[in-house]
Design a protein around this motif. Structure first.
Motif, mmCIF file in Angstrom:
data_model
loop_
_atom_site.group_PDB
_atom_site.id
_atom_site.type_symbol
_atom_site.label_atom_id
_atom_site.label_comp_id
_atom_site.label_asym_id
_atom_site.label_seq_id
_atom_site.Cartn_x
_atom_site.Cartn_y
_atom_site.Cartn_z
ATOM 1 N N GLY B 203 0.691 -1.245 0.131
ATOM 2 C CA GLY B 203 0.107 0.110 0.065
ATOM 3 C C GLY B 203 0.911 1.293 0.061
ATOM 4 O O GLY B 203 0.329 2.243 -0.329
ATOM 5 N N GLY B 258 -0.507 -0.148 5.384
ATOM 6 C CA GLY B 258 -0.722 -0.678 4.168
ATOM 7 C C GLY B 258 -0.244 -2.111 3.896
ATOM 8 O O GLY B 258 0.128 -2.352 2.834
ATOM 9 N N ASN B 279 -5.101 0.502 7.415
ATOM 10 C CA ASN B 279 -5.247 0.079 5.892
ATOM 11 C C ASN B 279 -6.624 0.397 5.504
ATOM 12 O O ASN B 279 -7.486 0.428 6.323
ATOM 13 C CB ASN B 279 -5.230 -1.659 5.994
ATOM 14 C CG ASN B 279 -4.959 -2.119 4.531
ATOM 15 O OD1 ASN B 279 -5.687 -1.914 3.721
ATOM 16 N ND2 ASN B 279 -3.852 -2.883 4.579
ATOM 17 N N ASP B 297 -7.289 5.693 4.379
ATOM 18 C CA ASP B 297 -6.302 5.882 3.556
ATOM 19 C C ASP B 297 -4.976 6.313 4.237
ATOM 20 O O ASP B 297 -4.863 7.303 4.839
ATOM 21 C CB ASP B 297 -6.728 6.949 2.310
ATOM 22 C CG ASP B 297 -5.637 7.065 1.383
ATOM 23 O OD1 ASP B 297 -4.393 6.585 1.358
ATOM 24 O OD2 ASP B 297 -5.842 7.810 0.182
ATOM 25 N N LEU B 298 -3.966 5.453 4.072
ATOM 26 C CA LEU B 298 -2.527 5.800 4.865
ATOM 27 C C LEU B 298 -2.140 7.348 4.545
ATOM 28 O O LEU B 298 -1.419 7.683 5.286
ATOM 29 C CB LEU B 298 -1.725 4.575 4.567
ATOM 30 C CG LEU B 298 -0.948 4.512 3.205
ATOM 31 C CD1 LEU B 298 0.384 5.160 3.278
ATOM 32 C CD2 LEU B 298 -0.753 3.139 2.979
#
Lengths: 249, 312
Positions: B203, B258, B279, B297-298
């Motif tokens: 991610g 992620g 995550n 959302d990282l």
């Protein structure tokens, strides 16, 4: 130059294994099997050395029940020239595997032996080093690069905190790490051709090796499972929990 | 019983992993000696002599051991093996390289990566990436073992007063030579022994984005790790990999960013005390092992986390 590659038949890496209810082991009935991923990298490296013209013969060897011939055929389809199957239904542990491979190496006299650094079933990470010791060979474990240089091979190894390059006198044993290469897939024509490549079957007794295990498995259990915790709404709540509840920051 | 512990060090300091191996030796019980093999290792021998529970430290100080080549070290250890019932080393890259060689030369099995001692001949170790835990009994006269350091709380680094003996054994197998090394230079703590680890996965999208993790790691005094997916994608070097085929860590706090939570990654970190997962995929398996999960959302969450940590 001749390369010997050892491959192991293991549970496919995508399968989540289950422990048997009687705790005697892991349930392998009707589970998808495949070539150990690190062994695939070993086969690929041998094939690349052959494509570079450094190597002219690749012999692939596997130990285990009849079904191991599937993995040998896979290696032949990927570009190995000849297979040796050491057929046994017994449980063969690392030291005994190393002794069997030593016997094959004595016969075949390879310049280089490539193995995976570990098998994803027993996670031992032993066989290559044991083979090197028994055969009096040098070893380059956890390799991320292999460069043949005359009667030496330079191996770059993945070690704690970075990389180390060593120069080994041939014949040598190299064990593969993840980043050595990305294995190819076998093409259909090559899979068909592999069926015609020579595959010899022998027994541990033919090689004069005592395969009696030294280790007994007392029991195999499922790991203590971790409980899922809570979901936090945002970063502020997360930091608050870590500070005041878990007290870890 | 008499136990030989092979010290893990880098010629400059004794690694904490050695203290965990000594702890495992104490559970087995009996006399504990430590071998320090390397180059210019007088200070390391002194440190080992202070560790709790050690009887004697043997020092093999020679250039042939300076790069921990398994061919040379194994010959040294085999030379010293007589009289010992157990030979133990940490399951780091040196122990993994050397100990199987020692075992083969002694014609005994090797037991890898033990996490518990049940009896002097019975040990517990994970198999199948930690999806099963095996109890194994050895019938060999000498037990050659690698110890997973996170399985044993380290003994005290101070308080012992072992004797120090200089060895005059120089074993050069003449099979291999050191060429070069590239060590990752970092002021951050060692991944394997850090109290806090921040890891990134696929991610993260690229290596450049790992800088975000480095910034929050530095605020917390943490080490930075990665999943195999991130390593395979070429974002970061393999020595950052946490998992079955990388480092096994068990910090107080593990922050997975992620990372979906593949079996092979969980095998390397699920013994951490507190696990945090960030995550955007609510269904990611990492949330099944996380104590605190943040579905986000990282790229929004990490800067916010940095802000919050700076406030503290």
């Amino acid at each position: 130059m001749k390369v010997l590659v050892a491959v192991k038949r293991v549970v496919d890496y995508n399968v989540k294994v289950r422990v048997k209810p009687d705790n005697s082991g892991v349930d392998l009935a009707n589970v998808k099997m495949a070539m150990n991923p690190f062994c695939e990298i070993a086969v690929e490296e041998a094939v690349r050395l052959k494509e570079k013209g450094v190597v002219n013969e690749i012999v692939v060897v596997s130990i285990g029940p009849k079904a191991c011939q599937e993995q040998i055929r896979t290696a032949l389809a990927l570009g190995a020239d000849r297979g040796i199957h050491i057929e046994t239904d017994a449980e063969i542990q690392s030291l005994q595997v190393a002794k069997l491979l030593k016997a094959v190496a004595d016969k075949e006299q390879p310049n280089l032996v490539i193995l995976g650094k570990q098998a994803i079933d027993s996670d031992n990470n032993q066989t290559g080093q044991m083979l090197a010791a028994l055969a009096g060979m040098s070893q380059g474990t956890f390799a991320s690069e292999i460069v043949i240089d005359g009667d030496k091979v330079n191996v770059t190894r993945e070690v704690d905190g970075g990389m180390m390059t060593v120069s080994l006198t041939l014949p040598a044993v190299v064990t593969t790490d993840l980043r050595l290469n990305e294995p190819r897939y076998a093409s259909l024509p090559n899979i068909m051709k592999a069926k015609k490549k020579p595959l010899e079957s022998i027994s541990p007794a033919d090689l004069g090796v005592d395969v009696t295990p030294r280790l007994t498995i007392v029991k195999v259990e499922a790991p203590a499972s971790r409980q899922a915790g809570i979901k936090v709404a945002d970063v502020a709540e997360l930091v608050n929990k870590l500070k005041n509840e878990a007290k870890v920051i | 019983m008499s136990i030989l512990v092979i010290a893990e060090h880098d010629n400059s300091s004794l690694k904490q992993a050695t203290l965990s191996v000594i702890a495992a030796a104490k559970v087995i019980g009996g006399n504990i000696d430590v071998l320090v093999a390397g180059e210019n290792v007088a200070a390391i021998a002194e440190a080992a002599a202070k560790a709790d529970g050690v009887n004697k430290v043997m020092v093999a100080d020679n250039a042939v051991y300076g790069h921990f080549l398994g061919e040379n070290l194994s010959q040294l250890i085999v030379e010293l093996a007589e009289g010992y019932t157990h030979i133990l080393a940490a399951a780091g890259s040196t122990g993994k390289d050397t100990m199987p060689r020692v075992a083969a030369l002694l014609d005994v099995a090797q037991i890898s990566d033990i996490i518990r001692v049940e009896a002097p001949d019975t040990f517990v170790r994970p198999i199948y990436a930690g999806n099963a835990i095996a109890t194994i009994k050895s019938s060999d006269s000498v037990k050659v073992i690698t110890v997973r350091p996170t399985g044993f709380d380290p003994v005290a680094a101070e308080g012992g007063s072992a004797s120090v003996e200089q060895l005059d054994v120089v074993k050069d197998a003449g099979l291999s030579t050191f060429v070069s090394e590239q060590k990752a230079k970092s002021d951050r703590p060692d991944l394997a022994s850090a109290g806090i680890v921040v890891s990134g996965g696929r991610g993260m999208q690229n290596g450049e984005n790992f800088k975000m993790l480095e910034q929050i790691a530095d605020l917390m005094g943490a080490a930075v790790g990665a999943s195999r997916a991130a390593v395979d994608a070429g974002f970061v070097p393999n020595d950052m990999q946490v998992g079955q085929t990388g480092k096994i860590v068990a910090p107080q706090l593990y922050i997975a960013v992620g990372i979906s939570g593949a079996i092979q990654h969980l095998a390397g970190m699920s013994d951490s005390k507190v696990i945090v997962a960030i995550n955007k995929d609510e269904e990611a398996p990492i949330f099944q092992v996380a104590d605190y999960g943040l579905v986000a959302d990282l790229f929004e969450a990490i800067p916010k986390l940095e802000e919050e940590l700076k406030k503290a």
